[in-house]
Write a protein that holds these residues in place. Structure first.
Motif, PDB file in Angstrom:
ATOM      1  N   ASP A   1       1.072  -1.735   0.092  1.00  0.00           N
ATOM      2  CA  ASP A   1      -0.380  -0.010  -0.240  1.00  0.00           C
ATOM      3  C   ASP A   1       1.126   1.346   0.163  1.00  0.00           C
ATOM      4  O   ASP A   1       1.549   1.923   1.661  1.00  0.00           O
ATOM      5  N   LEU A   2       0.994   1.978  -1.546  1.00  0.00           N
ATOM      6  CA  LEU A   2       2.128   3.506  -1.401  1.00  0.00           C
ATOM      7  C   LEU A   2       1.835   4.919  -0.013  1.00  0.00           C
ATOM      8  O   LEU A   2       2.192   4.902   0.141  1.00  0.00           O
ATOM      9  N   GLU A   3       0.273   4.451  -0.521  1.00  0.00           N
ATOM     10  CA  GLU A   3      -0.315   6.021   0.274  1.00  0.00           C
ATOM     11  C   GLU A   3      -0.383   5.114   1.792  1.00  0.00           C
ATOM     12  O   GLU A   3       0.446   6.028   2.238  1.00  0.00           O
ATOM     13  N   VAL A   4      -0.226   4.487   2.461  1.00  0.00           N
ATOM     14  CA  VAL A   4       0.304   4.470   3.722  1.00  0.00           C
ATOM     15  C   VAL A   4       1.359   4.137   3.739  1.00  0.00           C
ATOM     16  O   VAL A   4       1.653   4.791   4.808  1.00  0.00           O
ATOM     17  N   ALA A   5       2.174   3.527   3.029  1.00  0.00           N
ATOM     18  CA  ALA A   5       3.783   3.302   2.792  1.00  0.00           C
ATOM     19  C   ALA A   5       4.461   5.475   3.681  1.00  0.00           C
ATOM     20  O   ALA A   5       4.582   5.107   4.092  1.00  0.00           O
ATOM     21  N   LYS A   6       3.444   5.952   1.602  1.00  0.00           N
ATOM     22  CA  LYS A   6       3.779   7.495   2.307  1.00  0.00           C
ATOM     23  C   LYS A   6       3.351   7.947   3.469  1.00  0.00           C
ATOM     24  O   LYS A   6       4.646   8.929   3.748  1.00  0.00           O
ATOM     25  N   LYS A   7       2.186   7.948   3.888  1.00  0.00           N
ATOM     26  CA  LYS A   7       1.919   8.423   5.580  1.00  0.00           C
ATOM     27  C   LYS A   7       2.915   8.418   6.854  1.00  0.00           C
ATOM     28  O   LYS A   7       2.533   8.984   7.698  1.00  0.00           O
ATOM     29  N   HIS A   8       3.415   6.801   6.515  1.00  0.00           N
ATOM     30  CA  HIS A   8       4.482   6.620   7.428  1.00  0.00           C
ATOM     31  C   HIS A   8       5.567   6.565   7.261  1.00  0.00           C
ATOM     32  O   HIS A   8       7.109   6.420   7.846  1.00  0.00           O
ATOM     33  N   ASP A   9       6.051   7.500   5.968  1.00  0.00           N
ATOM     34  CA  ASP A   9       7.347   7.844   6.070  1.00  0.00           C
ATOM     35  C   ASP A   9       8.117   6.574   5.438  1.00  0.00           C
ATOM     36  O   ASP A   9       9.085   7.119   5.789  1.00  0.00           O
ATOM     37  N   VAL A  10       8.191   5.521   4.955  1.00  0.00           N
ATOM     38  CA  VAL A  10       8.719   4.360   4.415  1.00  0.00           C
ATOM     39  C   VAL A  10       9.035   4.395   2.860  1.00  0.00           C
ATOM     40  O   VAL A  10       7.810   4.833   2.127  1.00  0.00           O
ATOM     41  N   THR A  11      10.246   4.585   2.819  1.00  0.00           N
ATOM     42  CA  THR A  11      10.500   4.149   1.644  1.00  0.00           C
ATOM     43  C   THR A  11      10.577   3.180   1.120  1.00  0.00           C
ATOM     44  O   THR A  11      10.426   1.906   1.281  1.00  0.00           O
ATOM     45  N   VAL A  12       9.434   3.056  -0.537  1.00  0.00           N
ATOM     46  CA  VAL A  12       9.426   1.724  -1.112  1.00  0.00           C
ATOM     47  C   VAL A  12      10.133   1.704  -2.696  1.00  0.00           C
ATOM     48  O   VAL A  12      10.357   2.345  -3.338  1.00  0.00           O
ATOM     49  N   THR A  13      11.056  -0.077  -2.041  1.00  0.00           N
ATOM     50  CA  THR A  13      11.521   0.377  -4.152  1.00  0.00           C
ATOM     51  C   THR A  13      11.480  -1.141  -4.285  1.00  0.00           C
ATOM     52  O   THR A  13      10.751  -1.995  -3.761  1.00  0.00           O
ATOM     53  N   ASN A  14      11.884  -1.069  -5.521  1.00  0.00           N
ATOM     54  CA  ASN A  14      11.687  -3.002  -6.500  1.00  0.00           C
ATOM     55  C   ASN A  14      13.088  -2.574  -7.332  1.00  0.00           C
ATOM     56  O   ASN A  14      13.685  -2.130  -6.680  1.00  0.00           O
ATOM     57  N   THR A  15      12.331  -3.699  -7.755  1.00  0.00           N
ATOM     58  CA  THR A  15      13.996  -4.591  -8.390  1.00  0.00           C
ATOM     59  C   THR A  15      13.479  -4.227 -10.282  1.00  0.00           C
ATOM     60  O   THR A  15      13.362  -5.146 -11.179  1.00  0.00           O
ATOM     61  N   PRO A  16      13.736  -3.019 -11.137  1.00  0.00           N
ATOM     62  CA  PRO A  16      13.535  -2.930 -12.172  1.00  0.00           C
ATOM     63  C   PRO A  16      14.091  -3.033 -13.301  1.00  0.00           C
ATOM     64  O   PRO A  16      15.343  -3.038 -12.798  1.00  0.00           O
TER      65      PRO A  16
ATOM     66  N   MET B   1      19.586 -13.292  -8.386  1.00  0.00           N
ATOM     67  CA  MET B   1      20.289 -12.841  -8.031  1.00  0.00           C
ATOM     68  C   MET B   1      21.018 -11.640  -8.249  1.00  0.00           C
ATOM     69  O   MET B   1      21.012 -10.747  -7.655  1.00  0.00           O
ATOM     70  N   LYS B   2      20.944 -11.435  -9.558  1.00  0.00           N
ATOM     71  CA  LYS B   2      20.730  -9.708  -9.532  1.00  0.00           C
ATOM     72  C   LYS B   2      19.443  -8.888  -9.125  1.00  0.00           C
ATOM     73  O   LYS B   2      19.431  -7.768  -8.517  1.00  0.00           O
ATOM     74  N   MET B   3      18.847  -9.049  -9.300  1.00  0.00           N
ATOM     75  CA  MET B   3      17.215  -8.414  -8.256  1.00  0.00           C
ATOM     76  C   MET B   3      17.867  -8.606  -6.739  1.00  0.00           C
ATOM     77  O   MET B   3      17.133  -7.927  -6.586  1.00  0.00           O
ATOM     78  N   VAL B   4      18.024  -9.989  -6.293  1.00  0.00           N
ATOM     79  CA  VAL B   4      17.969  -9.484  -4.871  1.00  0.00           C
ATOM     80  C   VAL B   4      19.050  -8.794  -4.656  1.00  0.00           C
ATOM     81  O   VAL B   4      19.688  -7.707  -3.571  1.00  0.00           O
ATOM     82  N   GLU B   5      19.959  -8.767  -5.194  1.00  0.00           N
ATOM     83  CA  GLU B   5      21.578  -7.496  -5.144  1.00  0.00           C
ATOM     84  C   GLU B   5      20.634  -6.004  -6.030  1.00  0.00           C
ATOM     85  O   GLU B   5      21.716  -5.386  -4.514  1.00  0.00           O
ATOM     86  N   LEU B   6      20.220  -5.660  -5.934  1.00  0.00           N
ATOM     87  CA  LEU B   6      19.294  -4.151  -6.050  1.00  0.00           C
ATOM     88  C   LEU B   6      18.595  -4.414  -4.626  1.00  0.00           C
ATOM     89  O   LEU B   6      18.981  -3.303  -4.640  1.00  0.00           O
ATOM     90  N   ALA B   7      17.988  -5.054  -4.208  1.00  0.00           N
ATOM     91  CA  ALA B   7      17.068  -5.197  -3.419  1.00  0.00           C
ATOM     92  C   ALA B   7      18.263  -4.685  -2.250  1.00  0.00           C
ATOM     93  O   ALA B   7      17.376  -4.215  -0.698  1.00  0.00           O
TER      94      ALA B   7
END
Length: 319
Positions: free
Chosen positions: A82-97, A295-301
């Protein structure tokens, strides 16, 4: 010391960087996801979560996780958070594009080929000891070369699929929220409306993310507009397809076949209605499943978590 909780067992070599600087707790199983109870319990004193698509990170989690600074999702998609809730709690969200673009495009085109040429049916034909003689139309499938490919969602993976299609001399159509003029020049792709794409394409490949706008976008009306000889491929998100409508379209001969790497509710089991149909090739969401890419995805995370916990900007923030 900051604490990190990882929701699935990952190779020790991949997370060594985190263990050098932080306290790391990891769900000890690779083959099934963390329980909801354990996720919430671990999140209560975690500074970072490294999550999979199987975890729902919502208001309940964020309220419990008072120290949480970052959620690093091991996927391109992030509709489980939930990105809106994450933003409200000042939590950064990342992915592995990006690191999985080529691998996912490989799988998507392999799924297209396997569906068109009825490869799984042919494998089972031999295993079931049915191959007694040759006949001219035995397991005859559909040509791929020189056919029209329609890509819905011309992001990086969609463009990588289109690049592969050029080797088969396919006519490439695409529909996207915005035009990709560079892809038009480099790949010879033509921008068309959604209706034009679904009515003209021999292969319709869905590469769009799951949003409120794309949920169930492939419904009975869309399948009815496709060619009866059309093959539908989905390796994006299961939620973009009305699966009952797809089942009926296939059963009633409104389209010819479907190749699916994703489903609305995963995992599915052998009783899923679509698996009753011989013209369906189903895979267990393995689009990016090569050892190198995972493995590249894990490294990025891992890199995202390390940077955020050290007060730096992440490499691939979602917001």
């Amino acid at each position: 010391m900051s604490k990190i909780f990882i929701t699935r067992q990952l190779p020790e070599t991949a997370i060594a960087k985190l263990k050098d600087s932080f306290e790391v707790e990891m769900w000890p199983y690779e083959d099934h996801p963390v329980t909801r109870e354990e996720l919430i319990k671990q999140a209560e004193d975690a500074d970072a979560l490294l999550t999979m698509l199987t975890e729902t990170v919502d208001e309940e989690v964020f309220q419990k996780a008072k120290r949480l600074k970052v959620v690093a999702n091991l996927a391109v998609g992030f509709d489980n958070i939930d990105l809106e809730v994450a933003k409200k709690h000042d939590v950064t969200v990342t992915n592995t594009p990006d690191v999985l673009n080529e691998t996912t495009a490989d799988l998507t085109f392999a799924l297209l080929l396997a569906t068109a040429r009825r490869i799984p049916e042919a494998v089972d034909y031999i295993k079931d000891n049915k191959w007694n003689t040759w006949s001219p139309f035995l397991l005859a499938g559909s040509d791929v070369h020189h056919k029209t490919l329609g890509i819905v969602g011309m992001g990086n993976i969609g463009q990588a699929v289109a690049k592969r299609a050029t080797g088969f001399n396919m006519n490439i159509l695409y529909h996207n929220r915005s035009r990709k003029k560079q892809a038009e020049v480099e790949l010879g792709a033509s921008y068309v409306s959604f209706d034009e794409l679904i009515t003209q394409s021999d292969f319709v490949v869905c590469m769009t993310p799951l949003t409120d706008e794309t949920k169930d976008m492939f419904d009975e009306h869309v399948f009815q507009k496709m060619k009866k000889s059309a093959i539908f491929i989905n390796s994006s998100r299961g939620g973009v397809v009305d699966e009952e409508a797809l089942y009926q379209a296939l059963k009633n001969g409104e389209i010819k076949a479907a190749g699916l790497d994703v489903f609305k509710n995963e995992p599915i089991n052998h009783e899923h209605p679509l698996l009753e149909l011989d013209q369906v090739v189903a895979l267990p969401h393995i689009g990016s499943a090569s050892v190198d890419t995972r493995m590249k995805m894990v490294e990025l995370a891992v890199g995202n978590i390390d940077r955020v916990l050290n007060g730096r900007e992440p490499l691939s923030p979602v917001h």
